[in-house]
Design a protein around this motif. Structure first.
Motif, PDB file in Angstrom:
ATOM      1  N   UNK A   1     -76.679  10.880 -54.987  1.00 43.16           N
ATOM      2  CA  UNK A   1     -76.920   9.437 -55.143  1.00 43.16           C
ATOM      3  C   UNK A   1     -76.570   8.949 -56.543  1.00 43.16           C
ATOM      4  N   UNK A   2     -76.579   9.867 -57.512  1.00 40.52           N
ATOM      5  CA  UNK A   2     -76.271   9.472 -58.898  1.00 40.52           C
ATOM      6  C   UNK A   2     -74.817   9.049 -59.076  1.00 40.52           C
ATOM      7  N   UNK A   3     -73.959   9.401 -58.130  1.00 39.70           N
ATOM      8  CA  UNK A   3     -72.540   9.055 -58.253  1.00 39.70           C
ATOM      9  C   UNK A   3     -72.315   7.548 -58.372  1.00 39.70           C
ATOM     10  N   UNK A   4     -73.269   6.747 -57.923  1.00 45.54           N
ATOM     11  CA  UNK A   4     -73.121   5.297 -57.942  1.00 45.54           C
ATOM     12  C   UNK A   4     -73.574   4.672 -59.256  1.00 45.54           C
TER      13      UNK A   4
ATOM     14  N   UNK B   1     -77.077   5.329 -45.855  1.00 45.00           N
ATOM     15  CA  UNK B   1     -78.075   6.385 -45.644  1.00 45.00           C
ATOM     16  C   UNK B   1     -78.965   6.548 -46.871  1.00 45.00           C
ATOM     17  N   UNK B   2     -78.459   6.183 -48.042  1.00 47.69           N
ATOM     18  CA  UNK B   2     -79.276   6.330 -49.249  1.00 47.69           C
ATOM     19  C   UNK B   2     -80.497   5.416 -49.241  1.00 47.69           C
ATOM     20  N   UNK B   3     -80.440   4.319 -48.505  1.00 47.18           N
ATOM     21  CA  UNK B   3     -81.622   3.462 -48.400  1.00 47.18           C
ATOM     22  C   UNK B   3     -82.718   4.137 -47.586  1.00 47.18           C
ATOM     23  N   UNK B   4     -82.305   4.868 -46.574  1.00 48.19           N
ATOM     24  CA  UNK B   4     -83.285   5.616 -45.780  1.00 48.19           C
ATOM     25  C   UNK B   4     -83.944   6.679 -46.650  1.00 48.19           C
ATOM     26  N   UNK B   5     -83.120   7.366 -47.431  1.00 52.56           N
ATOM     27  CA  UNK B   5     -83.640   8.407 -48.316  1.00 52.56           C
ATOM     28  C   UNK B   5     -84.535   7.813 -49.398  1.00 52.56           C
ATOM     29  N   UNK B   6     -84.096   6.711 -49.999  1.00 52.38           N
ATOM     30  CA  UNK B   6     -84.876   6.085 -51.073  1.00 52.38           C
ATOM     31  C   UNK B   6     -86.224   5.576 -50.573  1.00 52.38           C
ATOM     32  N   UNK B   7     -86.244   4.940 -49.416  1.00 51.78           N
ATOM     33  CA  UNK B   7     -87.527   4.436 -48.910  1.00 51.78           C
ATOM     34  C   UNK B   7     -88.462   5.581 -48.541  1.00 51.78           C
ATOM     35  N   UNK B   8     -87.900   6.696 -48.095  1.00 54.69           N
ATOM     36  CA  UNK B   8     -88.726   7.878 -47.824  1.00 54.69           C
ATOM     37  C   UNK B   8     -89.345   8.415 -49.105  1.00 54.69           C
TER      38      UNK B   8
ATOM     39  N   UNK C   1     -73.570  -3.874 -41.611  1.00 58.18           N
ATOM     40  CA  UNK C   1     -72.828  -4.144 -40.375  1.00 58.18           C
ATOM     41  C   UNK C   1     -72.199  -5.529 -40.438  1.00 58.18           C
ATOM     42  N   UNK C   2     -72.955  -6.494 -40.954  1.00 57.66           N
ATOM     43  CA  UNK C   2     -72.496  -7.882 -41.025  1.00 57.66           C
ATOM     44  C   UNK C   2     -71.235  -8.019 -41.876  1.00 57.66           C
ATOM     45  N   UNK C   3     -71.153  -7.277 -42.958  1.00 54.98           N
ATOM     46  CA  UNK C   3     -69.979  -7.374 -43.837  1.00 54.98           C
ATOM     47  C   UNK C   3     -68.854  -6.444 -43.395  1.00 54.98           C
ATOM     48  N   UNK C   4     -69.072  -5.738 -42.282  1.00 60.10           N
ATOM     49  CA  UNK C   4     -68.027  -4.872 -41.753  1.00 60.10           C
ATOM     50  C   UNK C   4     -67.808  -3.629 -42.581  1.00 60.10           C
ATOM     51  N   UNK C   5     -68.901  -3.080 -43.090  1.00 61.20           N
ATOM     52  CA  UNK C   5     -68.823  -1.848 -43.879  1.00 61.20           C
ATOM     53  C   UNK C   5     -67.965  -0.839 -43.143  1.00 61.20           C
ATOM     54  N   UNK C   6     -66.866  -0.454 -43.745  1.00 64.03           N
ATOM     55  CA  UNK C   6     -65.873   0.408 -43.109  1.00 64.03           C
ATOM     56  C   UNK C   6     -66.428   1.764 -42.701  1.00 64.03           C
ATOM     57  N   UNK C   7     -67.344   2.291 -43.497  1.00 61.27           N
ATOM     58  CA  UNK C   7     -67.861   3.615 -43.221  1.00 61.27           C
ATOM     59  C   UNK C   7     -69.079   3.586 -42.286  1.00 61.27           C
ATOM     60  N   UNK C   8     -69.471   2.401 -41.818  1.00 63.50           N
ATOM     61  CA  UNK C   8     -70.690   2.297 -41.019  1.00 63.50           C
ATOM     62  C   UNK C   8     -70.327   2.252 -39.546  1.00 63.50           C
ATOM     63  N   UNK C   9     -70.921   2.958 -38.656  1.00 63.14           N
ATOM     64  CA  UNK C   9     -71.898   4.001 -38.930  1.00 63.14           C
ATOM     65  C   UNK C   9     -71.204   5.292 -39.332  1.00 63.14           C
ATOM     66  N   UNK C  10     -71.877   6.095 -40.092  1.00 61.23           N
ATOM     67  CA  UNK C  10     -71.313   7.361 -40.530  1.00 61.23           C
ATOM     68  C   UNK C  10     -72.001   8.490 -39.808  1.00 61.23           C
TER      69      UNK C  10
ATOM     70  N   UNK D   1     -74.957  -3.896 -52.250  1.00 60.31           N
ATOM     71  CA  UNK D   1     -74.755  -2.446 -52.278  1.00 60.31           C
ATOM     72  C   UNK D   1     -73.564  -2.021 -51.421  1.00 60.31           C
ATOM     73  N   UNK D   2     -73.276  -2.778 -50.372  1.00 55.62           N
ATOM     74  CA  UNK D   2     -72.126  -2.461 -49.529  1.00 55.62           C
ATOM     75  C   UNK D   2     -70.821  -2.882 -50.192  1.00 55.62           C
ATOM     76  N   UNK D   3     -70.771  -4.113 -50.679  1.00 56.42           N
ATOM     77  CA  UNK D   3     -69.515  -4.666 -51.167  1.00 56.42           C
ATOM     78  C   UNK D   3     -69.229  -4.350 -52.629  1.00 56.42           C
ATOM     79  N   UNK D   4     -70.213  -4.524 -53.474  1.00 54.43           N
ATOM     80  CA  UNK D   4     -70.001  -4.342 -54.906  1.00 54.43           C
ATOM     81  C   UNK D   4     -70.136  -2.884 -55.340  1.00 54.43           C
ATOM     82  N   UNK D   5     -71.201  -2.245 -54.891  1.00 55.60           N
ATOM     83  CA  UNK D   5     -71.503  -0.897 -55.370  1.00 55.60           C
ATOM     84  C   UNK D   5     -70.987   0.207 -54.450  1.00 55.60           C
ATOM     85  N   UNK D   6     -70.620  -0.139 -53.215  1.00 55.68           N
ATOM     86  CA  UNK D   6     -70.079   0.824 -52.235  1.00 55.68           C
ATOM     87  C   UNK D   6     -71.005   2.009 -51.972  1.00 55.68           C
ATOM     88  N   UNK D   7     -72.308   1.721 -51.900  1.00 53.76           N
ATOM     89  CA  UNK D   7     -73.323   2.757 -51.662  1.00 53.76           C
ATOM     90  C   UNK D   7     -73.431   3.003 -50.165  1.00 53.76           C
ATOM     91  N   UNK D   8     -73.408   4.258 -49.771  1.00 58.58           N
ATOM     92  CA  UNK D   8     -73.575   4.591 -48.359  1.00 58.58           C
ATOM     93  C   UNK D   8     -74.973   4.166 -47.909  1.00 58.58           C
TER      94      UNK D   8
END
Length: 179
Positions: free
Chosen positions: A56-59, A122-129, A167-176, A113-120
């Motif tokens: 996650x630090x890559x971002x 799944x990291x939100x699931x991990x972070x909230x956990x 999904x709304x912004x058409x994240x290319x990698x979603x779903x992964x 996070x999708x458009x500017x930072x390009x964060x996957x």
């Protein structure tokens, strides 16, 4: 993972359950104690997140090479991001009875996070956990089974709204595959 049929197949953990009025009150009560120590708790959450999920630090160019939790704790950039994360959660908790506001705030977070930072996503699931783990440990007296149940629903609500923005912004990698 069990699939639920609908217009789109949605994995069960991606859907958020309705949070009752009593659960909303529990969330707000526990959060008031957590938010009183906003920066320290936020830093603890981010450090554990980065220790448990170093990819996650890559971002984060400012602290992606930090390995030592003490170095992370002293990082002004990490502290600043911790305040931002906690501020966003605080806005959601403060407006928990206004579903449009909650949706709007989390959509902004997700889109950024999708458009500017390009964060996957799944990291939100991990972070909230990780957030739930840290709060449960640091506020054990307040984190009753009732509070845990309410916060589990809040975690799902955050993840559902943030990933809906992807999904709304058409994240290319979603779903992964990791989702």
């Amino acid at each position: 993972m069990e699939k639920v049929q609908g217009e789109m197949e949605i994995e069960r953990w991606e859907r958020s359950e309705e949070i009752s009025d009593a659960e909303k009150k529990v969330i707000q009560e526990t959060w008031s104690r957590v938010y009183a120590n906003c920066e320290d708790v936020g830093v603890s959450i981010l450090i554990r997140f980065f220790v448990n999920f170093p990819s996650a630090k890559q971002y984060f160019s400012q602290f992606k090479h930090m390995e030592d939790p003490l170095e992370m704790e002293r990082s002004l950039q990490l502290r600043k991001h911790a305040r931002r994360v906690m501020g966003a959660i605080n806005t959601v908790v403060e407006n928990i009875n206004d579903s449009e506001k909650v949706s709007s705030v989390l959509a902004l977070v997700g889109k950024a996070h999708a458009l500017k930072h390009k964060v996957e996503p799944i990291y939100f699931k991990k972070l909230t956990g990780v957030m739930l783990e840290v709060i449960a440990e640091e506020f054990a007296n307040d984190f009753t089974p009732e509070a845990h149940g309410a916060w589990t629903k809040m975690k799902a609500l955050i993840y559902t709204h943030v990933t809906a923005a992807y999904k709304e912004v058409g994240w290319a990698q979603y779903p992964t595959a990791t989702l």
